[in-house]
Design an enzyme around this catalytic site. Structure first.
Site, PDB file in Angstrom:
ATOM      1  N   GLU A  11      -2.360  -8.678   3.820  1.00 43.88           N
ATOM      2  CA  GLU A  11      -2.350  -9.104   5.232  1.00 43.88           C
ATOM      3  C   GLU A  11      -3.752  -9.049   5.850  1.00 43.88           C
ATOM      4  OE1 GLU A  11      -1.577  -6.140   4.228  1.00 43.88           O
ATOM      5  OE2 GLU A  11      -2.330  -4.687   5.715  1.00 43.88           O
ATOM      6  N   CYS A  13       0.827  -1.213   0.000  1.00 48.25           N
ATOM      7  CA  CYS A  13       0.000   0.000   0.000  1.00 48.25           C
ATOM      8  C   CYS A  13       0.864   1.266   0.000  1.00 48.25           C
ATOM      9  CB  CYS A  13      -1.009  -0.023   1.145  1.00 48.25           C
ATOM     10  SG  CYS A  13      -2.357   1.144   0.849  1.00 48.25           S
ATOM     11  N   HIS A  29      -3.921  -4.720   0.357  1.00 52.06           N
ATOM     12  CA  HIS A  29      -3.493  -5.182   1.687  1.00 52.06           C
ATOM     13  C   HIS A  29      -3.707  -6.689   1.825  1.00 52.06           C
ATOM     14  CE1 HIS A  29      -2.624  -1.458   3.935  1.00 52.06           C
ATOM     15  NE2 HIS A  29      -3.546  -0.884   3.179  1.00 52.06           N
TER      16      HIS A  29
END
Ligand code: MN
Length: 250
Positions: free
Chosen positions: A220, A112, A218
């Site tokens: 994660e 990001c 993202h």
């Protein structure tokens, strides 16, 4: 030995009973993803010092998401009203980490804000506010559509035969989207390897290095519901092992 992955945190202002304190916050999902990929997560607090001394104890680097890069870093004197969270020390620190990581050929994943830091470090520029500066039908801030963090906000098309296509094994991936800035002019050395349906660059690689990958989404926040999103972290930890072997054999 497990690969030691340094992760950059985000500055916060924490209001407590005895005062307001600037702290460096490590968002837990990055830690969980590095652990799930077999790495040892190490938090890297921003400072003006010897970034190389930190890199020397790491096997891989992860630049995390966060506030916007100071526009002056990419030669833009005007700060757009929507640009937020500028933290010059973090900008300097992450630029120093990247420079040292390139020198050492340390495997690096930029997420990001990280892909934006990577692009700026190599001479590219950023769109300061997509909503204001790009006419696009794609919503890159999916919270405005009521979506959750792990939901797919839009697809990305992954360039065939690119390193990212090898990471995912497919050429279309559903990703989340939490950015109001994006790559405008791509840095000369970077190669775009994924784009949103509106053409916004969503992933880049730096050829000539063992593993330097930037993604605008993202992973994660997704990997627990979408296991394929662990693949970028697995690719990072696998690249560190390959680099260690290469160093031993040198
Ligand atoms: Mn997006």
């Amino acid at each position: 030995m497990k690969p030691r992955i340094g992760i950059t945190p985000s500055p916060t202002q924490d209001v407590l009973a005895h005062g307001t304190f600037e702290r460096y916050a490590m968002a837990r999902p990055y830690v969980d993803a590095v652990l799930a990929a077999g790495g040892v997560p190490i938090v890297l607090p921003p400072h003006d010092g010897d970034a190389g001394a930190l890199l020397d104890i790491l096997d891989g680097l992860l630049l995390s998401g966060g506030g916007d890069v100071e526009p002056a870093r990419y030669g833009e004197p005007t700060i757009h009203p929507a640009t937020y969270g500028i933290h010059p020390l973090r900008d300097r620190f992450e630029a120093a980490l990247l420079a040292g990581a390139f020198e050492r050929d340390l495997p690096t994943l930029c997420i990001c804000r990280g892909i934006q830091v990577l692009n700026v470090a190599l001479g590219g520029t950023l769109v300061q506010d997509i909503a204001d500066q790009l006419a696009t039908p794609v919503q890159h801030r999916q919270q405005e559509n009521g979506l959750a963090t792990h939901d797919i906000g839009h697809d990305v098309d992954v360039a065939a035969d690119s390193p990212l296509a090898r990471v995912f094994g497919v050429e279309r991936v559903g990703v989340n989207s939490y950015h109001h800035q994006a790559i405008m002019r791509l840095a000369p050395d970077l190669v775009p390897v994924a784009s949103a349906p509106d053409g916004v660059t969503e992933a880049v690689v730096l050829p000539g290095k063992a593993f330097v990958v930037g993604v605008q989404w993202h992973p994660e926040l997704m990997f627990e519901r979408h296991p394929e999103q662990l693949k970028p972290f697995l690719a990072l930890t696998e690249a560190t092992s390959a680099q260690k072997l290469a160093t031993l054999n040198r």
